[in-house]
Design a protein around this motif. Structure first.
Motif, short mmCIF file in Angstrom:
data_model
loop_
_atom_site.label_atom_id
_atom_site.label_comp_id
_atom_site.label_asym_id
_atom_site.label_seq_id
_atom_site.Cartn_x
_atom_site.Cartn_y
_atom_site.Cartn_z
N MET A 37 0.85 -1.20 0.00
CA MET A 37 0.00 0.00 0.00
C MET A 37 0.88 1.25 0.00
SD MET A 37 -3.02 1.15 2.66
CE MET A 37 -4.15 -0.13 2.12
N LYS A 38 0.62 2.16 -0.92
CA LYS A 38 1.42 3.39 -1.01
C LYS A 38 0.56 4.60 -0.72
CE LYS A 38 0.74 3.52 -6.02
NZ LYS A 38 1.38 3.41 -7.34
N ARG A 39 1.21 5.74 -0.62
CA ARG A 39 0.49 6.99 -0.39
C ARG A 39 0.08 7.61 -1.72
NH1 ARG A 39 3.30 10.55 4.45
NH2 ARG A 39 3.21 8.94 6.07
N ILE A 40 -1.04 8.33 -1.67
CA ILE A 40 -1.45 9.16 -2.80
C ILE A 40 -1.64 10.57 -2.26
CG2 ILE A 40 -3.16 9.60 -4.60
CD1 ILE A 40 -3.91 6.64 -4.47
N TYR A 41 -0.80 11.51 -2.71
CA TYR A 41 -0.94 12.91 -2.33
C TYR A 41 -1.81 13.61 -3.38
CZ TYR A 41 2.79 12.52 1.15
OH TYR A 41 3.55 12.18 2.25
N ILE A 42 -2.86 14.28 -2.93
CA ILE A 42 -3.76 15.00 -3.83
C ILE A 42 -3.58 16.49 -3.58
CG2 ILE A 42 -6.16 15.34 -4.55
CD1 ILE A 42 -6.74 12.51 -3.52
N CYS A 43 -3.01 17.21 -4.56
CA CYS A 43 -2.62 18.61 -4.39
C CYS A 43 -3.29 19.51 -5.41
CB CYS A 43 -1.11 18.74 -4.54
SG CYS A 43 -0.14 17.73 -3.40
N THR A 44 -3.61 20.73 -4.98
CA THR A 44 -4.17 21.73 -5.88
C THR A 44 -3.26 22.94 -6.00
OG1 THR A 44 -6.42 21.05 -5.30
CG2 THR A 44 -6.18 23.19 -6.35
N THR A 45 -2.72 23.43 -4.90
CA THR A 45 -1.89 24.64 -4.90
C THR A 45 -0.41 24.29 -4.84
OG1 THR A 45 -1.79 24.90 -2.49
CG2 THR A 45 -3.75 25.77 -3.61
N VAL A 46 0.43 25.30 -5.10
CA VAL A 46 1.88 25.07 -5.01
C VAL A 46 2.30 24.83 -3.57
CG1 VAL A 46 2.56 26.25 -7.13
CG2 VAL A 46 2.25 27.58 -5.04
N TYR A 47 1.54 25.37 -2.60
CA TYR A 47 1.84 25.09 -1.19
C TYR A 47 1.62 23.60 -0.90
CZ TYR A 47 1.58 25.11 3.91
OH TYR A 47 1.79 24.84 5.24
N HIS A 48 0.49 23.06 -1.36
CA HIS A 48 0.23 21.63 -1.18
C HIS A 48 1.38 20.82 -1.78
CE1 HIS A 48 -4.40 22.55 -1.52
NE2 HIS A 48 -3.84 23.10 -0.45
N LEU A 49 1.76 21.22 -2.98
CA LEU A 49 2.82 20.51 -3.71
C LEU A 49 4.13 20.55 -2.93
CD1 LEU A 49 3.53 19.01 -6.29
CD2 LEU A 49 3.95 21.23 -7.38
N GLU A 57 6.76 5.08 -0.61
CA GLU A 57 6.20 4.82 -1.93
C GLU A 57 4.97 5.72 -2.08
OE1 GLU A 57 7.16 2.48 -4.41
OE2 GLU A 57 9.02 2.60 -3.25
N ALA A 58 4.95 6.56 -3.12
CA ALA A 58 3.85 7.51 -3.23
C ALA A 58 3.59 7.93 -4.68
CB ALA A 58 4.12 8.75 -2.39
N ASP A 59 2.32 8.18 -4.97
CA ASP A 59 1.90 8.81 -6.22
C ASP A 59 1.47 10.23 -5.92
OD1 ASP A 59 2.34 6.43 -7.48
OD2 ASP A 59 0.23 5.98 -7.90
N LEU A 60 1.47 11.07 -6.94
CA LEU A 60 1.05 12.46 -6.80
C LEU A 60 -0.07 12.75 -7.79
CD1 LEU A 60 1.51 15.43 -5.77
CD2 LEU A 60 3.14 15.68 -7.66
N ILE A 61 -1.15 13.34 -7.30
CA ILE A 61 -2.24 13.80 -8.16
C ILE A 61 -2.28 15.33 -8.08
CG2 ILE A 61 -4.74 13.87 -8.51
CD1 ILE A 61 -4.87 11.01 -7.51
N PHE A 83 8.27 10.81 -6.85
CA PHE A 83 7.00 10.08 -6.83
C PHE A 83 7.04 8.93 -7.84
CE2 PHE A 83 6.11 14.47 -5.62
CZ PHE A 83 5.46 14.30 -4.40
N ASN A 84 6.32 7.86 -7.51
CA ASN A 84 6.23 6.74 -8.44
C ASN A 84 5.53 7.16 -9.73
OD1 ASN A 84 7.23 5.48 -6.20
ND2 ASN A 84 5.78 3.78 -6.21
N ASN A 85 4.39 7.81 -9.56
CA ASN A 85 3.59 8.26 -10.69
C ASN A 85 3.07 9.67 -10.40
OD1 ASN A 85 3.37 5.60 -12.28
ND2 ASN A 85 2.58 5.02 -10.27
N ASP A 119 -3.19 4.68 0.67
CA ASP A 119 -3.42 5.68 1.71
C ASP A 119 -3.58 7.04 1.05
OD1 ASP A 119 -3.33 4.06 3.98
OD2 ASP A 119 -1.14 4.11 4.04
N ILE A 120 -4.69 7.71 1.31
CA ILE A 120 -4.99 8.98 0.69
C ILE A 120 -4.61 10.13 1.62
CG2 ILE A 120 -6.78 10.40 -0.41
CD1 ILE A 120 -6.27 7.73 -1.78
N TYR A 121 -3.84 11.08 1.09
CA TYR A 121 -3.47 12.30 1.80
C TYR A 121 -3.92 13.48 0.94
CZ TYR A 121 -0.56 9.61 5.03
OH TYR A 121 -0.13 8.73 5.99
N MET A 122 -4.94 14.21 1.41
CA MET A 122 -5.45 15.35 0.65
C MET A 122 -5.48 16.60 1.52
SD MET A 122 -9.57 14.74 0.18
CE MET A 122 -9.55 12.97 -0.12
#
Length: 325
Positions: free
Chosen positions: A1-13, A26-30, A51-53, A99-102
Protein backbone atom coordinates in the motif's frame (compact mmCIF):
# COMPACT_ATOMS: atom_id res chain seq x y z
CA UNK A 1 0.00 0.00 0.00
CA UNK A 2 1.42 3.39 -1.01
CA UNK A 3 0.49 6.99 -0.39
CA UNK A 4 -1.45 9.16 -2.80
CA UNK A 5 -0.94 12.91 -2.33
CA UNK A 6 -3.76 15.00 -3.83
CA UNK A 7 -2.62 18.61 -4.39
CA UNK A 8 -4.17 21.73 -5.88
CA UNK A 9 -1.89 24.64 -4.90
CA UNK A 10 1.88 25.07 -5.01
CA UNK A 11 1.84 25.09 -1.19
CA UNK A 12 0.23 21.63 -1.18
CA UNK A 13 2.82 20.51 -3.71
CA UNK A 14 5.71 21.83 -1.59
CA UNK A 15 4.53 19.98 1.53
CA UNK A 16 4.12 16.74 -0.43
CA UNK A 17 7.58 17.11 -1.99
CA UNK A 18 9.24 17.86 1.37
CA UNK A 19 7.58 14.85 3.02
CA UNK A 20 8.73 12.62 0.18
CA UNK A 21 12.22 14.11 0.21
CA UNK A 22 12.58 13.46 3.95
CA UNK A 23 10.80 10.14 4.36
CA UNK A 24 11.00 8.49 0.89
CA UNK A 25 7.80 6.45 1.10
CA UNK A 26 6.20 4.82 -1.93
CA UNK A 27 3.85 7.51 -3.23
CA UNK A 28 1.90 8.81 -6.22
CA UNK A 29 1.05 12.46 -6.80
CA UNK A 30 -2.24 13.80 -8.16
CA UNK A 31 -2.25 17.45 -9.31
CA UNK A 32 -5.77 18.82 -9.58
CA UNK A 33 -5.17 22.08 -11.45
CA UNK A 34 -2.24 22.33 -13.85
CA UNK A 35 -2.67 26.08 -14.31
CA UNK A 36 -1.53 26.66 -10.72
CA UNK A 37 1.90 25.29 -11.60
CA UNK A 38 4.44 26.44 -14.16
CA UNK A 39 4.61 23.97 -17.10
CA UNK A 40 8.38 23.64 -16.68
CA UNK A 41 7.94 22.85 -12.96
CA UNK A 42 5.29 20.25 -13.78
CA UNK A 43 7.64 18.65 -16.31
CA UNK A 44 10.51 18.49 -13.79
CA UNK A 45 8.26 16.92 -11.15
CA UNK A 46 6.99 14.32 -13.62
CA UNK A 47 10.52 13.36 -14.64
CA UNK A 48 12.15 13.32 -11.19
CA UNK A 49 12.18 10.23 -8.97
CA UNK A 50 10.37 11.65 -5.95
CA UNK A 51 7.00 10.08 -6.83
CA UNK A 52 6.23 6.74 -8.44
CA UNK A 53 3.59 8.26 -10.69
CA UNK A 54 2.42 11.83 -11.31
CA UNK A 55 -1.15 12.28 -12.57
CA UNK A 56 -2.25 15.80 -13.49
CA UNK A 57 -5.50 17.42 -14.63
CA UNK A 58 -6.28 20.78 -16.17
CA UNK A 59 -9.07 21.25 -13.60
CA UNK A 60 -10.72 18.52 -11.58
CA UNK A 61 -10.94 19.50 -7.91
CA UNK A 62 -14.27 21.33 -8.24
CA UNK A 63 -15.74 18.74 -10.63
CA UNK A 64 -18.08 17.46 -7.93
CA UNK A 65 -21.04 15.18 -8.26
CA UNK A 66 -23.42 16.52 -5.60
CA UNK A 67 -25.47 13.41 -4.99
CA UNK A 68 -28.72 14.62 -3.43
CA UNK A 69 -31.28 12.52 -1.64
CA UNK A 70 -33.60 12.14 -4.67
CA UNK A 71 -30.74 10.86 -6.80
CA UNK A 72 -29.67 8.57 -3.98
CA UNK A 73 -33.11 6.98 -3.88
CA UNK A 74 -33.66 6.82 -7.65
CA UNK A 75 -30.17 5.99 -8.94
CA UNK A 76 -28.14 4.85 -5.95
CA UNK A 77 -24.41 5.47 -5.59
CA UNK A 78 -23.36 3.47 -8.69
CA UNK A 79 -24.08 6.43 -10.95
CA UNK A 80 -21.88 8.70 -8.84
CA UNK A 81 -19.02 6.18 -8.76
CA UNK A 82 -19.22 5.78 -12.53
CA UNK A 83 -19.03 9.57 -12.87
CA UNK A 84 -15.93 9.82 -10.67
CA UNK A 85 -14.16 7.03 -12.52
CA UNK A 86 -15.05 8.36 -15.97
CA UNK A 87 -14.02 11.95 -15.10
CA UNK A 88 -10.69 11.01 -13.48
CA UNK A 89 -9.73 8.01 -15.59
CA UNK A 90 -8.98 6.17 -12.35
CA UNK A 91 -10.73 3.32 -10.58
CA UNK A 92 -12.29 3.30 -7.14
CA UNK A 93 -10.04 0.35 -6.32
CA UNK A 94 -7.01 2.59 -6.85
CA UNK A 95 -8.21 4.84 -4.02
CA UNK A 96 -9.38 1.98 -1.82
CA UNK A 97 -6.07 0.12 -2.00
CA UNK A 98 -3.84 3.05 -1.04
CA UNK A 99 -3.42 5.68 1.71
CA UNK A 100 -4.99 8.98 0.69
CA UNK A 101 -3.47 12.30 1.80
CA UNK A 102 -5.45 15.35 0.65
CA UNK A 103 -5.48 19.04 1.56
CA UNK A 104 -9.06 19.85 0.55
CA UNK A 105 -11.83 17.33 1.15
CA UNK A 106 -14.64 19.65 0.08
CA UNK A 107 -13.82 18.55 -3.45
CA UNK A 108 -14.14 15.93 -6.14
CA UNK A 109 -11.83 13.61 -4.21
CA UNK A 110 -13.44 14.11 -0.82
CA UNK A 111 -16.90 13.33 -2.21
CA UNK A 112 -15.57 10.30 -4.07
CA UNK A 113 -13.99 8.94 -0.88
CA UNK A 114 -17.27 9.48 0.94
CA UNK A 115 -19.19 7.70 -1.81
CA UNK A 116 -17.00 4.58 -1.59
CA UNK A 117 -16.57 4.89 2.19
CA UNK A 118 -12.81 5.31 1.89
CA UNK A 119 -11.04 6.84 4.90
CA UNK A 120 -8.31 9.42 4.28
CA UNK A 121 -5.80 11.70 5.97
CA UNK A 122 -6.39 15.45 5.77
CA UNK A 123 -3.53 17.96 5.77
CA UNK A 124 -3.97 21.65 6.53
CA UNK A 125 -4.78 23.63 3.37
CA UNK A 126 -2.41 26.47 4.36
CA UNK A 127 -0.42 27.57 7.38
CA UNK A 128 -2.79 27.85 10.41
CA UNK A 129 -5.74 27.59 8.03
CA UNK A 130 -8.24 26.56 10.72
CA UNK A 131 -7.15 29.34 13.08
CA UNK A 132 -7.10 32.24 10.60
CA UNK A 133 -10.26 31.06 8.81
CA UNK A 134 -12.32 29.38 11.56
CA UNK A 135 -15.50 29.46 9.46
CA UNK A 136 -14.08 26.73 7.21
CA UNK A 137 -14.44 24.22 10.03
CA UNK A 138 -18.17 24.88 10.46
CA UNK A 139 -20.68 23.10 8.24
CA UNK A 140 -23.70 25.40 7.98
CA UNK A 141 -25.70 23.26 5.57
CA UNK A 142 -29.44 23.47 6.25
CA UNK A 143 -29.86 19.94 4.98
CA UNK A 144 -27.33 18.04 7.10
CA UNK A 145 -30.07 15.98 8.75
CA UNK A 146 -31.62 14.90 5.44
CA UNK A 147 -28.23 14.18 3.92
CA UNK A 148 -27.30 12.03 6.91
CA UNK A 149 -30.66 10.28 6.74
CA UNK A 150 -30.18 9.27 3.10
CA UNK A 151 -26.47 8.58 3.38
CA UNK A 152 -25.31 11.52 1.26
CA UNK A 153 -23.57 13.56 3.98
CA UNK A 154 -19.79 13.57 3.90
CA UNK A 155 -18.70 16.61 5.93
CA UNK A 156 -15.44 18.38 5.20
CA UNK A 157 -12.66 20.60 6.60
CA UNK A 158 -12.12 18.52 9.70
CA UNK A 159 -15.69 17.29 10.13
CA UNK A 160 -15.86 14.37 7.71
CA UNK A 161 -16.85 10.94 8.95
CA UNK A 162 -14.24 9.54 6.56
CA UNK A 163 -11.32 11.60 7.87
CA UNK A 164 -8.76 9.54 9.83
CA UNK A 165 -6.82 12.51 11.19
CA UNK A 166 -6.06 16.17 10.51
CA UNK A 167 -2.45 17.36 10.35
CA UNK A 168 -1.98 21.02 11.32
CA UNK A 169 0.87 23.41 12.00
CA UNK A 170 -0.52 24.39 15.41
CA UNK A 171 -3.48 22.69 17.10
CA UNK A 172 -4.11 25.40 19.69
CA UNK A 173 -7.29 27.48 19.21
CA UNK A 174 -8.72 25.11 16.59
CA UNK A 175 -12.41 24.46 17.16
CA UNK A 176 -14.09 21.70 15.18
CA UNK A 177 -17.63 20.42 15.53
CA UNK A 178 -16.28 16.86 15.35
CA UNK A 179 -13.91 14.96 17.63
CA UNK A 180 -11.18 15.07 15.02
CA UNK A 181 -7.82 13.51 15.76
CA UNK A 182 -5.39 16.43 15.42
CA UNK A 183 -1.74 15.81 14.59
CA UNK A 184 0.51 18.79 15.26
CA UNK A 185 3.38 19.00 12.76
CA UNK A 186 4.97 22.47 12.87
CA UNK A 187 5.95 23.48 9.34
CA UNK A 188 9.03 25.36 10.60
CA UNK A 189 10.39 22.16 12.11
CA UNK A 190 9.58 20.27 8.91
CA UNK A 191 11.54 22.77 6.78
CA UNK A 192 14.47 22.75 9.23
CA UNK A 193 14.93 19.01 8.70
CA UNK A 194 15.96 19.65 5.09
CA UNK A 195 19.66 19.69 4.31
CA UNK A 196 21.22 22.45 2.20
CA UNK A 197 21.46 20.04 -0.72
CA UNK A 198 17.80 19.04 -0.39
CA UNK A 199 16.75 22.70 -0.35
CA UNK A 200 18.78 23.33 -3.50
CA UNK A 201 17.08 20.39 -5.22
CA UNK A 202 13.64 21.73 -4.31
CA UNK A 203 14.56 25.21 -5.61
CA UNK A 204 15.61 23.61 -8.91
CA UNK A 205 12.32 21.72 -9.12
CA UNK A 206 10.41 25.01 -8.93
CA UNK A 207 12.85 26.79 -11.24
CA UNK A 208 14.05 29.34 -8.67
CA UNK A 209 17.53 30.78 -9.37
CA UNK A 210 19.76 30.49 -6.32
CA UNK A 211 22.11 33.39 -7.07
CA UNK A 212 19.59 36.24 -6.64
CA UNK A 213 19.88 38.67 -3.73
CA UNK A 214 18.47 41.90 -2.32
CA UNK A 215 20.83 44.89 -2.61
CA UNK A 216 18.94 47.68 -0.80
CA UNK A 217 19.39 48.38 2.91
CA UNK A 218 15.69 49.04 3.66
CA UNK A 219 13.09 46.93 1.88
CA UNK A 220 9.42 46.02 2.17
CA UNK A 221 7.82 42.82 0.91
CA UNK A 222 4.11 43.02 0.02
CA UNK A 223 2.29 39.69 -0.04
CA UNK A 224 -1.04 40.12 -1.83
CA UNK A 225 -3.68 37.38 -1.97
CA UNK A 226 -6.37 36.32 -4.48
CA UNK A 227 -9.04 38.18 -2.50
CA UNK A 228 -11.13 39.04 -5.57
CA UNK A 229 -10.46 35.75 -7.33
CA UNK A 230 -11.83 33.94 -4.25
CA UNK A 231 -14.85 36.31 -4.06
CA UNK A 232 -13.84 37.74 -0.68
CA UNK A 233 -13.83 41.36 -1.93
CA UNK A 234 -14.16 43.07 -5.31
CA UNK A 235 -11.10 43.78 -7.47
CA UNK A 236 -11.38 47.50 -6.79
CA UNK A 237 -11.59 46.99 -3.04
CA UNK A 238 -8.64 44.63 -3.26
CA UNK A 239 -6.56 47.33 -4.96
CA UNK A 240 -7.73 49.88 -2.37
CA UNK A 241 -6.62 47.54 0.45
CA UNK A 242 -3.12 47.07 -0.91
CA UNK A 243 -2.78 50.74 -1.81
CA UNK A 244 -3.60 51.57 1.83
CA UNK A 245 -1.04 49.07 3.12
CA UNK A 246 1.69 50.36 0.80
CA UNK A 247 0.95 54.01 1.59
CA UNK A 248 0.93 53.50 5.36
CA UNK A 249 3.49 50.75 6.00
CA UNK A 250 5.92 50.46 3.10
CA UNK A 251 9.46 51.78 3.65
CA UNK A 252 12.44 51.71 1.34
CA UNK A 253 12.24 49.67 -1.85
CA UNK A 254 8.92 47.87 -2.33
CA UNK A 255 9.02 44.27 -3.53
CA UNK A 256 5.82 42.43 -4.46
CA UNK A 257 5.40 38.66 -4.65
CA UNK A 258 2.07 38.09 -6.49
CA UNK A 259 0.01 35.07 -5.56
CA UNK A 260 -0.04 32.35 -8.26
CA UNK A 261 -3.81 32.74 -8.77
CA UNK A 262 -3.93 36.53 -8.99
CA UNK A 263 -4.76 38.47 -12.15
CA UNK A 264 -3.74 42.03 -11.15
CA UNK A 265 -0.83 43.76 -12.88
CA UNK A 266 0.96 45.10 -9.80
CA UNK A 267 3.68 46.80 -11.83
CA UNK A 268 0.98 49.07 -13.27
CA UNK A 269 -0.68 49.65 -9.88
CA UNK A 270 2.64 50.28 -8.08
CA UNK A 271 5.04 51.46 -10.84
CA UNK A 272 7.93 52.12 -8.41
CA UNK A 273 7.85 48.56 -7.08
CA UNK A 274 9.96 45.56 -8.02
CA UNK A 275 8.15 42.33 -8.79
CA UNK A 276 9.52 38.99 -7.70
CA UNK A 277 9.15 37.50 -11.13
CA UNK A 278 8.62 33.84 -10.34
CA UNK A 279 5.04 34.05 -9.05
CA UNK A 280 4.03 30.40 -9.29
CA UNK A 281 6.21 29.17 -6.46
CA UNK A 282 5.43 28.51 -2.80
CA UNK A 283 6.31 31.65 -0.86
CA UNK A 284 8.16 29.54 1.70
CA UNK A 285 10.92 28.98 -0.87
CA UNK A 286 12.13 32.55 -0.28
CA UNK A 287 13.57 31.30 3.01
CA UNK A 288 15.69 28.83 1.06
CA UNK A 289 17.56 31.76 -0.56
CA UNK A 290 20.41 32.93 1.74
CA UNK A 291 20.61 36.45 0.26
CA UNK A 292 16.89 37.21 0.31
CA UNK A 293 16.20 39.43 3.34
CA UNK A 294 13.51 42.09 3.90
CA UNK A 295 13.21 44.80 6.55
CA UNK A 296 9.41 44.77 6.54
CA UNK A 297 6.67 42.45 5.35
CA UNK A 298 3.02 43.50 4.96
CA UNK A 299 -0.10 41.50 4.12
CA UNK A 300 -3.84 41.44 4.61
CA UNK A 301 -4.02 37.99 6.20
CA UNK A 302 -1.63 35.71 4.32
CA UNK A 303 -0.35 33.27 6.93
CA UNK A 304 2.69 32.66 4.73
CA UNK A 305 4.16 35.90 6.10
CA UNK A 306 4.29 34.40 9.58
CA UNK A 307 6.34 31.48 8.31
CA UNK A 308 9.07 33.58 6.65
CA UNK A 309 12.34 33.97 8.54
CA UNK A 310 13.68 36.31 5.84
CA UNK A 311 11.35 39.13 7.00
CA UNK A 312 12.46 41.06 10.09
CA UNK A 313 9.29 43.08 10.89
CA UNK A 314 5.85 41.68 10.01
CA UNK A 315 2.58 43.60 9.62
CA UNK A 316 -0.45 41.30 9.53
CA UNK A 317 -3.88 42.98 9.36
CA UNK A 318 -6.19 39.97 9.77
CA UNK A 319 -9.24 38.49 8.06
CA UNK A 320 -11.82 40.63 9.88
CA UNK A 321 -9.92 43.85 9.09
CA UNK A 322 -9.77 42.86 5.42
CA UNK A 323 -13.45 42.12 4.87
CA UNK A 324 -14.50 45.21 6.86
CA UNK A 325 -12.03 47.59 5.17
Amino acid sequence: MKRIYICTTVYHLLIAIIKQTLYRTEADLIICKENNIEPSTLHRIKTCNIFNNVISYKEIECEGYFLRWKEKIIHGSKKAIAYYEFTSGLSSEYLKNNDIYMFNDNSFWGKWCCCIKKNYHLLEDGLDHYIINPSTSIDNSKYIYLNKLFGTYSGHHGNSVNMIDLEVNNKKNIHLSSNAKLIESPRKELFEKLSVNQKECILKLFGVPQDIFIKEDVTTLLLPQPLAEDDIVSHQKKIDIYSFLVQNFSKGTLYIKPHPRETEDYKTIFPQSKLITFPKIPLELLDFLPNFRFTYGITAFSTSLNSLSCVANKIFMGYDWTINF
